[in-house]
Design an enzyme around this catalytic site. Structure first.
Site, short mmCIF file in Angstrom:
data_model
loop_
_atom_site.label_atom_id
_atom_site.label_comp_id
_atom_site.label_asym_id
_atom_site.label_seq_id
_atom_site.Cartn_x
_atom_site.Cartn_y
_atom_site.Cartn_z
N ASN A 142 11.56 6.14 3.76
CA ASN A 142 11.89 5.26 2.69
C ASN A 142 13.31 5.57 2.08
OD1 ASN A 142 11.06 3.41 0.71
ND2 ASN A 142 10.63 5.04 -0.75
N ASN A 143 14.28 5.65 3.08
CA ASN A 143 15.79 5.95 2.81
C ASN A 143 16.70 4.98 3.02
OD1 ASN A 143 15.27 6.17 5.51
ND2 ASN A 143 16.75 7.94 5.67
N ARG A 154 22.15 10.36 5.12
CA ARG A 154 21.22 9.32 5.38
C ARG A 154 20.15 8.76 4.43
NH1 ARG A 154 19.91 8.55 10.90
NH2 ARG A 154 17.95 8.55 10.44
N GLU A 170 -17.09 -12.77 -3.64
CA GLU A 170 -18.43 -12.94 -4.06
C GLU A 170 -18.58 -14.20 -4.85
OE1 GLU A 170 -19.95 -10.01 -6.60
OE2 GLU A 170 -18.23 -9.11 -7.31
N ASP A 224 -11.10 -5.17 -8.98
CA ASP A 224 -10.97 -6.56 -8.57
C ASP A 224 -9.47 -7.03 -8.85
OD1 ASP A 224 -13.49 -6.97 -8.14
OD2 ASP A 224 -14.06 -7.39 -10.21
N GLU A 259 11.71 18.71 5.62
CA GLU A 259 12.21 19.40 6.81
C GLU A 259 13.71 19.73 6.87
OE1 GLU A 259 12.47 17.38 10.21
OE2 GLU A 259 12.80 15.48 9.38
#
Length: 826
Positions: free
Chosen positions: A634-635, A783, A363, A265, A677
């Site tokens: 995320n760079n 990068r 709810e 919750d 990679e």
């Protein structure tokens, strides 16, 4: 190792930045070490020759029953010497905690010697609890402490016996991907009575346990604090009754308590996110996306009820993530005459061409007088007033089930590590604390202060102080509510001609590779821009579209339903603007663009820098611009998180579950290698695959899997939908202020450094940071940012994978105070 069995290491290539590879390693289930030490394999596969090793692929002899763990996160070909050249990592690296103070260095592997820790889960189960249990057990063992499971929550603590068992390194294997809690949880009436707590104290004293790690909700944590408060009196009673000796009482003279909040919750004040919330949102969004399809087919209205008896977080974020027409939450009941307002809004939506309506109900939803608002009540209203085909779906306990998300695996792991460290660093004077998440920071807060603020929310709602209730829920909840109000409860404005008093022309462009969540950011940017009175323009196909004039007005209805769509609806390219700057300036002038929102990855960041540099040559480029980071890698410098990264992590996690989960049920041992990679030009995926296949001939076989573009695809996760929505909204509000500031003498002119910024999450807040300042923080060759927060996860990964590393513990986290942060509670 048994020869002849099909032992199979799996090699996965992730073509993301090394940050995601490292994060996946921390969050995935299968982190097995190398096979037997006699295996003739190299130990520095991912480091360039002649340089420090990024990752050691160790090979230690393990017990026959233990899973074997191995990982390779990779990095650039020139490893950062501050993070890769040495295994000496700071405490800040390990826990990303705040409020550090210098202390005497302590050997972490000896910090827990002579101490015992018990771990229990209590109350409702939540996905991610097992990750927290696993981390707490393994870090406790790593520190030299004895660690015990308490099965069946407080009931097991009271009953003792086999319910309190020693935990081993192997006993928490295969837990990370499982939902619920494998050590069990139970509501315990006995522990509410002093007699039950006395029995629990006896069981702990006899085992020498003086440190208790509790994972549960506010009720469970409050019970733990009461247990700690009474501890001395309970021991005195036991001594008096002759059940324990005075010496035993002296050895166990105080009890340390640290809590982690496990609750789907997200109803505990003091933390942005509780363990299990993100996974519950995944379950909800899976249903919402499925419902949307059938609702469009039959032009239906769906009323979806989600959990949240006292807290509307799940309902609110679901509404933001799916673009719902209305949301009912207990913290902010609808205004009087809400029935007419709701029906009018649904009818207007249909008039604008929508074929469906979605209403989200917590709810615990109530009206202003405190009376419940039920799903069936809403259905009857819509059918009676509008005659729409309306269906109700109540999700119930399905929200608790399923595999935990990548976020919850990582959150549980980080919280588990920090909880154990808080226990080991505690003194008799340290109050019971709870490990919380603030932005991207793991922090420690006094438990009872958080409980008090949580109770203050309930009291504020009971007294009708709903604005106070929203604020007491915390910054994250308040931001979500404010964003929802801007997007949902407005009448879409009509298009206006440019008027300097009310409107500016704002362009939106996607740049770089596509990623999930981009469209959510575009939708939010467009609609908030229209609400602010601006004219919004879509730029198609990146900077190239800006140069060739692929620019069109974009309206409110044009972005309907975009929140849940993957990829880029505007189209995106990696082309940088440098070679076409003159054409871009012409396009900006032709369409009278006064500001630009650039959503994308490293090309978006680099392209924005090129545009800023060209301002001195092209006056048309002297307009405010903001970069919203959106990339699976995320760079982007200036932001800890990028839109799309969470979806990519979950895609990777799901792929591995599908590929391995059935085989992992056997007794066969396997290893998992994750390779970025670009980690090394020599040690390629094919090379490592061939090496393992050849050297393991007759002992194991090997498989490889290159995930490729599937990491960019798929439906956005709730996190990316919500994150993109808030980033887009915040960008437009900032641009609005900046445009008014830069408008002089009938024109917009912006050439100061702070008129071109990256909007990013830095630790605890969303900040606008000038591109000029971030340039010095960027490694353009590789990068990446020069400082990458995710490196702080590497020591956690190594500890949980049973690497023998030394850690510098001269910096330690200290408690913060939530009451002081929020001011005096009502």
């Amino acid at each position: 190792m048994r020869t002849g069995q099909a032992e199979r290491p799996l090699l996965l290539e992730l073509w993301l930045c090394a940050g995601l590879a490292a994060t996946v390693c921390c969050g995935l289930l299968w982190l097995w070490r190398m096979w037997r030490s006699s295996s003739p394999l190299p130990t520095t596969l991912c480091a360039p020759l002649g340089s420090p090793a990024d990752v050691n692929l160790s090979s230690e002899e393990e017990e026959e029953e233990e899973e074997e763990e191995e990982w390779s996160d990779g990095g650039s070909n020139s490893p950062d010497p501050t993070s890769l050249a040495s295994e000496q990592c700071s405490r800040n690296d390990l826990f990303a905690a705040c409020d550090m103070s210098k202390q005497k260095a302590v050997d972490l592997t000896k910090l827990g010697v002579g101490r015992a820790i018990a771990v229990l889960t209590s109350g409702g189960d939540a996905q991610g609890m097992n990750a927290a249990v696993r981390a707490a057990v393994r870090v406790g063992i790593y520190s030299g402490a004895k660690v015990f499971f308490v099965h069946e929550g407080y009931q097991g603590l009271v009953d003792g016996g086999d319910n309190i068992r020693p935990a081993t390194w192997e006993s928490v294997s295969m837990m990370l991907q499982l939902g619920g809690t494998v050590i069990g949880s139970a509501r315990c009436q006995d522990f509410r009575e002093r007699e039950g707590r006395t029995k629990a104290a006896y069981n702990l004293v006899k085992l020498g346990i003086t440190n208790l790690c509790v994972i549960g909700g506010d009720g469970s944590l409050t019970g733990a604090n009461q247990f700690r408060t009474e501890w001395s009196d309970l021991l005195a009673d036991l001594v008096k009754a002759g059940k324990i000796s005075a010496e035993e009482a002296h050895r166990s003279s105080y009890l340390n308590i640290v809590g982690m909040v496990g609750s789907i919750d997200n109803d505990f004040c003091g933390t942005d996110m509780t363990i299990g919330t993100d996974s519950a949102l995944h379950r909800i969004m899976e249903v919402v996306d499925a419902i949307t399809t059938t609702a469009q087919s039959h032009q239906r209205t769906f009323v979806l009820e989600v959990m949240g008896r006292h807290c509307g977080y799940l309902a609110l974020v679901t509404a933001l993530s799916c673009g719902a027409d209305w949301v009912f939450i207990p913290e902010m009941p609808p205004e009087e005459d809400w029935e007419n307002h709701l029906c009018r809004r649904l009818a207007e939506t249909r008039t604008r061409g929508s074929r469906l309506n979605v209403i989200i109900v917590a709810e615990g939803a109530i009206d202003r007088s405190g009376k419940p608002i039920t799903s069936e009540q809403i259905k009857r209203l819509v059918v009676k007033r509008l005659g729409y085909d309306t269906r109700v779906t109540i999700l119930g306990h399905v929200q608790r089930g399923g595999t935990p998300s990548a976020f919850d695996r990582i959150l549980g792991s980080r919280m588990g590590v920090e909880a154990v460290m808080a226990l080991l660093e505690a003194t008799p004077d340290t109050p019971a604390s709870v490990v919380s998440l603030s932005g991207n920071q793991a922090v420690r807060l006094p438990l009872m202060e958080c409980v008090q603020v949580t109770k203050d929310v309930t009291r504020a709602m009971a007294e009708g102080r709903f604005e106070d209730a929203i604020k007491l829920r915390g910054r994250s909840f308040e931001n979500n509510w404010n964003t929802y109000k801007m997007l949902a409860h407005v009448h879409p404005p009509e298009s206006k001609q440019f008027n300097a008093e009310t409107a500016f022309n704002i362009g939106i462009v996607n740049v770089g590779a596509p990623c999930s969540g981009m469209n959510a950011a575009v939708r939010s940017t467009v609609r908030i821009g229209l609400v602010q009175g601006h004219n919004m323009f879509a730029v198609y196909d990146g900077f190239e579209g800006l140069a060739t004039g692929k620019i069109e007005p974009i309206k409110w209805t044009d972005v309907g339903g975009w929140t849940g769509k993957g990829g880029s609806m505007l189209g995106t390219k990696r082309v940088l603007p440098g070679s076409m700057m003159e054409d871009i300036s012409v396009g900006i002038s032709k369409f009278n663009i006064h500001a630009l929102v650039i959503i994308g990855g490293f090309e978006a960041y680099t392209g924005a820098l090129e545009m800023v540099a060209a301002r001195e040559r092209y006056e048309e480029l002297c307009i405010p611009l903001v970069v919203i980071p959106a990339t699976v890698s995320n760079n982007i410098p200036g932001s800890d998180f990028s839109i799309g990264a969470d979806t990519a992590l979950n895609t990777i996690t799901t792929v591995n579950v599908q590929h391995l989960v059935e085989k992992m049920k056997t007794t066969v041992k396997r290893g998992l290698i994750l390779r970025n990679e670009k980690c090394n030009s020599n040690y390629t995926t094919d090379f490592i695959f061939s090496l393992y296949s050849e050297e393991g001939r007759g002992i194991f076989d090997c498989r490889k899997n290159v995930l490729g573009h599937m990491q960019q695809g798929g439906t956005p996760t709730p996190f990316d939908r919500n994150f993109g929505t808030k980033m887009g909204a915040k960008s437009v509000l900032w641009l609005t202020d900046k445009l008014r500031e830069c408008y002089r003498h009938g024109r917009v002119f912006a050439n100061t450094p702070d008129s071109a910024c990256v909007l990013g999450m830095r630790k605890r807040a969303l900040l606008f940071q000038p591109l000029a300042d971030l340039k010095a923080q960027t490694d353009f060759e590789h990068r990446i940012p020069k400082d990458q927060w995710w490196l702080k996860l590497r020591p956690i990964l190594k500890i949980l994978a049973k690497y023998q590393i030394s850690l510098d513990t001269t910096e330690r986290a200290s408690l913060e105070h939530i009451i002081h942060q929020r001011g005096k509670s009502h």
